[in-house]
Design an enzyme around this catalytic site. Structure first.
Site, PDB file in Angstrom:
ATOM      1  N   TYR A  31       3.249   9.720  -0.536  1.00  0.00           N
ATOM      2  CA  TYR A  31       4.354   9.156   0.266  1.00  0.00           C
ATOM      3  C   TYR A  31       5.719   9.340  -0.411  1.00  0.00           C
ATOM      4  O   TYR A  31       6.754   9.114   0.207  1.00  0.00           O
ATOM      5  CB  TYR A  31       4.141   7.657   0.542  1.00  0.00           C
ATOM      6  CG  TYR A  31       2.834   7.291   1.211  1.00  0.00           C
ATOM      7  CD1 TYR A  31       2.027   8.246   1.809  1.00  0.00           C
ATOM      8  CD2 TYR A  31       2.394   5.961   1.245  1.00  0.00           C
ATOM      9  CE1 TYR A  31       0.830   7.911   2.401  1.00  0.00           C
ATOM     10  CE2 TYR A  31       1.191   5.619   1.849  1.00  0.00           C
ATOM     11  CZ  TYR A  31       0.406   6.592   2.412  1.00  0.00           C
ATOM     12  OH  TYR A  31      -0.786   6.246   2.998  1.00  0.00           O
ATOM     13  N   HIS A  56      -7.273   9.667  -2.272  1.00  0.00           N
ATOM     14  CA  HIS A  56      -6.666   9.619  -0.934  1.00  0.00           C
ATOM     15  C   HIS A  56      -7.536  10.300   0.122  1.00  0.00           C
ATOM     16  O   HIS A  56      -7.721   9.763   1.220  1.00  0.00           O
ATOM     17  CB  HIS A  56      -5.274  10.274  -0.998  1.00  0.00           C
ATOM     18  CG  HIS A  56      -4.325   9.801   0.044  1.00  0.00           C
ATOM     19  ND1 HIS A  56      -2.972   9.692  -0.171  1.00  0.00           N
ATOM     20  CD2 HIS A  56      -4.515   9.409   1.340  1.00  0.00           C
ATOM     21  CE1 HIS A  56      -2.378   9.246   0.933  1.00  0.00           C
ATOM     22  NE2 HIS A  56      -3.297   9.083   1.855  1.00  0.00           N
ATOM     23  N   ASP A  75       0.850  -1.191   0.000  1.00  0.00           N
ATOM     24  CA  ASP A  75       0.000   0.000   0.000  1.00  0.00           C
ATOM     25  C   ASP A  75       0.889   1.245   0.000  1.00  0.00           C
ATOM     26  O   ASP A  75       1.533   1.554   0.998  1.00  0.00           O
ATOM     27  CB  ASP A  75      -0.901   0.006   1.239  1.00  0.00           C
ATOM     28  CG  ASP A  75      -1.882   1.169   1.215  1.00  0.00           C
ATOM     29  OD1 ASP A  75      -2.983   0.993   0.658  1.00  0.00           O
ATOM     30  OD2 ASP A  75      -1.541   2.251   1.732  1.00  0.00           O
ATOM     31  N   LYS A  98      -2.472   5.890  -4.389  1.00  0.00           N
ATOM     32  CA  LYS A  98      -3.580   6.818  -4.098  1.00  0.00           C
ATOM     33  C   LYS A  98      -3.321   8.162  -4.753  1.00  0.00           C
ATOM     34  O   LYS A  98      -2.178   8.633  -4.803  1.00  0.00           O
ATOM     35  CB  LYS A  98      -3.713   7.026  -2.573  1.00  0.00           C
ATOM     36  CG  LYS A  98      -3.675   5.749  -1.785  1.00  0.00           C
ATOM     37  CD  LYS A  98      -3.928   5.960  -0.303  1.00  0.00           C
ATOM     38  CE  LYS A  98      -3.577   4.704   0.464  1.00  0.00           C
ATOM     39  NZ  LYS A  98      -2.155   4.616   0.870  1.00  0.00           N
TER      40      LYS A  98
END
Ligand code: NDP
Length: 281
Positions: free
Chosen positions: A50, A108, A45, A75
């Protein structure tokens, strides 16, 4: 240890346990994900936010695992909700990941106070990206009941997943129930509340009864509730520990004790999705 797979409402399946890479530094991501593969994880994930999709992609290549052995989620970042931006951003993610499609693409955050409150056209774009084969499945994250109801009412398409904050201190019942009402599954983010639940006295008692760690007991509670989890750890021992949750069971009473630890809104560790409006640089 075999990880169970769960059926999604679009006819596909997802491994119930995965590995989350939030806050794994970009330069460490390839090595960390390779260790996670070594420990047995096959579901990763990540997210555009990120900034470590490239490391995930490098680990996939270096692992030598076949594409269909791995489940990859990313996302949509908060700055890319407009349809053209969303399309372009998924192309960029695919390039960083070295893939021609992801397994699951999520919005997200709904950002109800941004984009004139329009997350419906974003959702419609996710559905189109799925139909175009850029993602196998389309879902959402941090959607509250009214957000879910609205996208389904206005597009006729339900997400397969709603990824929301859930752990013993925030059972998040209303968002969970709304997700299930739309035949979608819940992915529980920060499943051990980033460590905040691990010293809980009730969890410690149950862990001692079972000869397990409090992290394992908490993750087991999630899977027995039918949710999907992907704990993050950069420590190989803890990665292995978090993976070893399918060879024991919690009793109904133990399950109820853990569910009873809920602190409602006070238990939240992350932003409230109704208020979250941050667009990262
Ligand atoms: P987690 O609840 O997974 O907790 C991670 C923290 O717990 C780390 O500090 C880790 O430290 C520690 N830890 C992990 N396992 C153990 C263990 N067995 N014993 C003791 N400590 C342990 O938090 P995350 O916020 O990372 O959530 C997991 C995933 O959920 C993310 O990686 C991301 O994929 C997703 N997520 C999604 C969000 C969203 O908005 N959609 C928001 C937040 C997370 P160490 O690494 O040192 O082991």
């Amino acid at each position: 240890m075999t990880v169970p797979t769960l059926d999604l409402n679009d006819g596909t399946t997802i491994p119930q346990l995965g590995f989350g890479v939030f806050q794994v530094p970009a330069e460490d991501t390839k090595a960390t994900v390779l260790q996670a593969f070594e420990a047995g994880y096959r579901h990763i994930d990540t997210a555009q936010m990120y900034q470590n999709e490239q490391g995930v992609g490098e680990a996939i290549v270096e692992s030598g695992l076949a594409r269909d052995e791995i489940y990859v989620t990313t996302k949509l970042n908060n700055g890319f909700h407009r349809p053209d931006d969303a399309r372009r951003s998924l192309e960029d993610s695919l390039e960083r990941l070295g893939l021609d499609r992801v397994d699951l693409f999520l919005i997200h955050w709904p950002l109800p106070t941004r984009y004139d409150g329009d997350y419906v056209s974003t959702w419609q774009t996710m559905v189109e990206l799925r139909d175009a084969g850029k993602t196998t499945s389309a879902g959402v994250s941090n959607f509250q009941p009214d957000h879910l109801d609205r996208i389904v009412a206005e597009t006729g398409q339900a997400p397969v997943i709603n990824q929301i904050e859930v752990h013993p201190y925030l059972t998040n019942d209303q968002a969970r129930e709304a997700t299930h009402r739309h035949s979608a599954l819940v992915e529980a983010w920060s499943p051990i509340a980033q460590g905040a639940v691990l010293d809980d006295p009730e969890l410690t008692t149950i862990a001692e009864e079972l000869g397990r760690s409090t992290a394992q007991v908490t993750l087991r509670w999630h899977v027995q509730r039918g949710d999907i989890v992907f704990p993050k750890s950069v420590n190989p021992k803890r990665m292995q520990q978090n993976f070893a949750i399918f060879d024991f069971e919690l009793s109904e009473e133990q399950m109820a004790t853990i569910t009873g630890l809920d602190r409602g809104e006070d238990g939240r560790t992350g932003p409230n999705p109704d208020e979250m409006d941050i667009i990262p640089d």
